[in-house]
Write a protein that holds these residues in place. Sequence first.
Motif, PDB file in Angstrom:
ATOM      1  N   ALA A 134      34.079  51.441  43.908  1.00 24.31           N
ATOM      2  CA  ALA A 134      35.131  51.003  42.986  1.00 24.31           C
ATOM      3  C   ALA A 134      36.168  52.102  42.817  1.00 24.31           C
ATOM      4  O   ALA A 134      37.374  51.836  42.774  1.00 24.31           O
ATOM      5  N   LYS A 135      35.706  53.345  42.739  1.00 30.37           N
ATOM      6  CA  LYS A 135      36.615  54.474  42.577  1.00 30.37           C
ATOM      7  C   LYS A 135      37.476  54.664  43.816  1.00 30.37           C
ATOM      8  O   LYS A 135      38.685  54.855  43.710  1.00 30.37           O
ATOM      9  N   THR A 136      36.868  54.579  44.984  1.00 29.80           N
ATOM     10  CA  THR A 136      37.613  54.844  46.213  1.00 29.80           C
ATOM     11  C   THR A 136      38.519  53.690  46.623  1.00 29.80           C
ATOM     12  O   THR A 136      39.499  53.895  47.323  1.00 29.80           O
ATOM     13  N   LYS A 137      38.211  52.485  46.184  1.00 31.64           N
ATOM     14  CA  LYS A 137      39.006  51.306  46.568  1.00 31.64           C
ATOM     15  C   LYS A 137      39.717  50.671  45.374  1.00 31.64           C
ATOM     16  O   LYS A 137      40.017  49.476  45.403  1.00 31.64           O
ATOM     17  N   LEU A 138      39.983  51.452  44.342  1.00 32.29           N
ATOM     18  CA  LEU A 138      40.557  50.887  43.119  1.00 32.29           C
ATOM     19  C   LEU A 138      41.845  50.087  43.350  1.00 32.29           C
ATOM     20  O   LEU A 138      41.955  48.969  42.828  1.00 32.29           O
ATOM     21  N   PRO A 139      42.835  50.582  44.105  1.00 30.95           N
ATOM     22  CA  PRO A 139      44.047  49.768  44.295  1.00 30.95           C
ATOM     23  C   PRO A 139      43.755  48.394  44.917  1.00 30.95           C
ATOM     24  O   PRO A 139      44.295  47.381  44.473  1.00 30.95           O
ATOM     25  N   GLU A 140      42.886  48.358  45.913  1.00 33.53           N
ATOM     26  CA  GLU A 140      42.529  47.085  46.547  1.00 33.53           C
ATOM     27  C   GLU A 140      41.818  46.165  45.552  1.00 33.53           C
ATOM     28  O   GLU A 140      42.103  44.969  45.480  1.00 33.53           O
ATOM     29  N   ILE A 141      40.903  46.728  44.779  1.00 38.33           N
ATOM     30  CA  ILE A 141      40.156  45.935  43.794  1.00 38.33           C
ATOM     31  C   ILE A 141      41.112  45.359  42.756  1.00 38.33           C
ATOM     32  O   ILE A 141      41.015  44.184  42.391  1.00 38.33           O
ATOM     33  N   LEU A 142      42.058  46.164  42.293  1.00 37.56           N
ATOM     34  CA  LEU A 142      43.016  45.675  41.291  1.00 37.56           C
ATOM     35  C   LEU A 142      43.891  44.558  41.850  1.00 37.56           C
ATOM     36  O   LEU A 142      44.197  43.602  41.136  1.00 37.56           O
ATOM     37  N   ARG A 143      44.293  44.657  43.104  1.00 36.44           N
ATOM     38  CA  ARG A 143      45.065  43.562  43.723  1.00 36.44           C
ATOM     39  C   ARG A 143      44.232  42.281  43.762  1.00 36.44           C
ATOM     40  O   ARG A 143      44.726  41.186  43.494  1.00 36.44           O
ATOM     41  N   ARG A 144      42.960  42.420  44.100  1.00 35.45           N
ATOM     42  CA  ARG A 144      42.096  41.242  44.161  1.00 35.45           C
ATOM     43  C   ARG A 144      41.853  40.648  42.776  1.00 35.45           C
ATOM     44  O   ARG A 144      41.803  39.422  42.615  1.00 35.45           O
ATOM     45  N   VAL A 145      41.719  41.514  41.768  1.00 35.29           N
ATOM     46  CA  VAL A 145      41.544  41.029  40.395  1.00 35.29           C
ATOM     47  C   VAL A 145      42.805  40.302  39.943  1.00 35.29           C
ATOM     48  O   VAL A 145      42.734  39.240  39.319  1.00 35.29           O
ATOM     49  N   GLU A 146      43.966  40.859  40.289  1.00 34.87           N
ATOM     50  CA  GLU A 146      45.220  40.208  39.946  1.00 34.87           C
ATOM     51  C   GLU A 146      45.314  38.820  40.574  1.00 34.87           C
ATOM     52  O   GLU A 146      45.892  37.893  40.006  1.00 34.87           O
ATOM     53  N   ALA A 147      44.695  38.661  41.747  1.00 39.95           N
ATOM     54  CA  ALA A 147      44.680  37.368  42.436  1.00 39.95           C
ATOM     55  C   ALA A 147      43.638  36.414  41.865  1.00 39.95           C
ATOM     56  O   ALA A 147      43.525  35.277  42.301  1.00 39.95           O
ATOM     57  N   GLY A 148      42.835  36.886  40.889  1.00 38.49           N
ATOM     58  CA  GLY A 148      41.883  35.995  40.217  1.00 38.49           C
ATOM     59  C   GLY A 148      40.421  36.301  40.454  1.00 38.49           C
ATOM     60  O   GLY A 148      39.553  35.635  39.893  1.00 38.49           O
ATOM     61  N   GLU A 149      40.105  37.287  41.283  1.00 36.89           N
ATOM     62  CA  GLU A 149      38.706  37.622  41.525  1.00 36.89           C
ATOM     63  C   GLU A 149      38.153  38.467  40.377  1.00 36.89           C
ATOM     64  O   GLU A 149      38.910  39.040  39.593  1.00 36.89           O
ATOM     65  N   ALA A 150      36.834  38.533  40.285  1.00 38.25           N
ATOM     66  CA  ALA A 150      36.171  39.328  39.245  1.00 38.25           C
ATOM     67  C   ALA A 150      35.062  40.162  39.893  1.00 38.25           C
ATOM     68  O   ALA A 150      34.452  39.743  40.882  1.00 38.25           O
ATOM     69  N   PHE A 151      34.811  41.338  39.335  1.00 42.50           N
ATOM     70  CA  PHE A 151      33.811  42.254  39.877  1.00 42.50           C
ATOM     71  C   PHE A 151      32.913  42.770  38.768  1.00 42.50           C
ATOM     72  O   PHE A 151      33.350  42.925  37.633  1.00 42.50           O
ATOM     73  N   THR A 152      31.669  43.057  39.135  1.00 41.74           N
ATOM     74  CA  THR A 152      30.756  43.772  38.249  1.00 41.74           C
ATOM     75  C   THR A 152      30.524  45.135  38.892  1.00 41.74           C
ATOM     76  O   THR A 152      30.056  45.224  40.021  1.00 41.74           O
ATOM     77  N   VAL A 153      30.888  46.184  38.168  1.00 44.25           N
ATOM     78  CA  VAL A 153      30.709  47.548  38.669  1.00 44.25           C
ATOM     79  C   VAL A 153      29.300  47.995  38.295  1.00 44.25           C
ATOM     80  O   VAL A 153      28.874  47.855  37.146  1.00 44.25           O
ATOM     81  N   THR A 154      28.592  48.524  39.305  1.00 45.10           N
ATOM     82  CA  THR A 154      27.216  48.976  39.077  1.00 45.10           C
ATOM     83  C   THR A 154      27.107  50.473  39.308  1.00 45.10           C
ATOM     84  O   THR A 154      27.910  51.074  40.021  1.00 45.10           O
ATOM     85  N   ASN A 155      26.110  51.067  38.668  1.00 45.00           N
ATOM     86  CA  ASN A 155      25.782  52.473  38.870  1.00 45.00           C
ATOM     87  C   ASN A 155      24.272  52.550  39.060  1.00 45.00           C
ATOM     88  O   ASN A 155      23.522  52.233  38.141  1.00 45.00           O
ATOM     89  N   ARG A 156      23.883  52.922  40.277  1.00 49.28           N
ATOM     90  CA  ARG A 156      22.466  52.975  40.646  1.00 49.28           C
ATOM     91  C   ARG A 156      21.767  51.637  40.408  1.00 49.28           C
ATOM     92  O   ARG A 156      20.652  51.563  39.888  1.00 49.28           O
ATOM     93  N   GLY A 157      22.479  50.568  40.749  1.00 49.21           N
ATOM     94  CA  GLY A 157      21.904  49.236  40.658  1.00 49.21           C
ATOM     95  C   GLY A 157      22.002  48.574  39.295  1.00 49.21           C
ATOM     96  O   GLY A 157      21.677  47.403  39.157  1.00 49.21           O
ATOM     97  N   ARG A 158      22.436  49.295  38.285  1.00 47.81           N
ATOM     98  CA  ARG A 158      22.566  48.721  36.923  1.00 47.81           C
ATOM     99  C   ARG A 158      24.012  48.300  36.679  1.00 47.81           C
ATOM    100  O   ARG A 158      24.947  49.056  36.949  1.00 47.81           O
ATOM    101  N   ALA A 159      24.176  47.105  36.141  1.00 44.79           N
ATOM    102  CA  ALA A 159      25.520  46.628  35.807  1.00 44.79           C
ATOM    103  C   ALA A 159      26.094  47.473  34.683  1.00 44.79           C
ATOM    104  O   ALA A 159      25.450  47.679  33.653  1.00 44.79           O
ATOM    105  N   ILE A 160      27.299  47.995  34.898  1.00 43.45           N
ATOM    106  CA  ILE A 160      27.939  48.867  33.915  1.00 43.45           C
ATOM    107  C   ILE A 160      29.149  48.194  33.270  1.00 43.45           C
ATOM    108  O   ILE A 160      29.349  48.288  32.069  1.00 43.45           O
ATOM    109  N   ALA A 161      29.970  47.540  34.088  1.00 41.42           N
ATOM    110  CA  ALA A 161      31.207  46.958  33.552  1.00 41.42           C
ATOM    111  C   ALA A 161      31.628  45.759  34.394  1.00 41.42           C
ATOM    112  O   ALA A 161      31.306  45.672  35.570  1.00 41.42           O
ATOM    113  N   ASP A 162      32.367  44.857  33.756  1.00 39.13           N
ATOM    114  CA  ASP A 162      32.968  43.727  34.453  1.00 39.13           C
ATOM    115  C   ASP A 162      34.473  43.966  34.517  1.00 39.13           C
ATOM    116  O   ASP A 162      35.096  44.330  33.510  1.00 39.13           O
TER     117      ASP A 162
END
Length: 79
Positions: A10-38
Motif C-alpha cells: 500500500a505504501k509503495t503503490k499509494l498513487p495507483e491505489i488512490l486512483r483505483r479508489v477514486e474509480a470506486g474500488e475499495a481496499f483493506t490494508v493488512t499488517n502481518r495478516g491482520r486487517a488494519i484499515a479500509d
Amino acid sequence: MHEEIGSYEAKTKLPEILRRVEAGEAFTVTNRGRAIADVIPSRAGDRLRTETAIANILKAKKHRISDVELAELKNAGRR
C-alpha cells in the motif's frame, strides 16, 4: 468485497491505489495478516453535487417568468 493489500505494498503503490479508489474500488490494508484499515471512496463529492443541485432548484424557483416572456419563449422555440 474489499481487496486485501499489505501495508508495504500500500505504501509503495499509494498513487495507483488512490486512483483505483477514486474509480470506486475499495481496499483493506493488512499488517502481518491482520486487517488494519479500509480505504474506500469518499462520499464528500456526492454531498457537494447534492448541495449544488438543491441550490440550483431553489434559485430556479425564485425566477418568475411573465406571461409575455413565456409567449416570446414559446414563439422563439417554434422557429
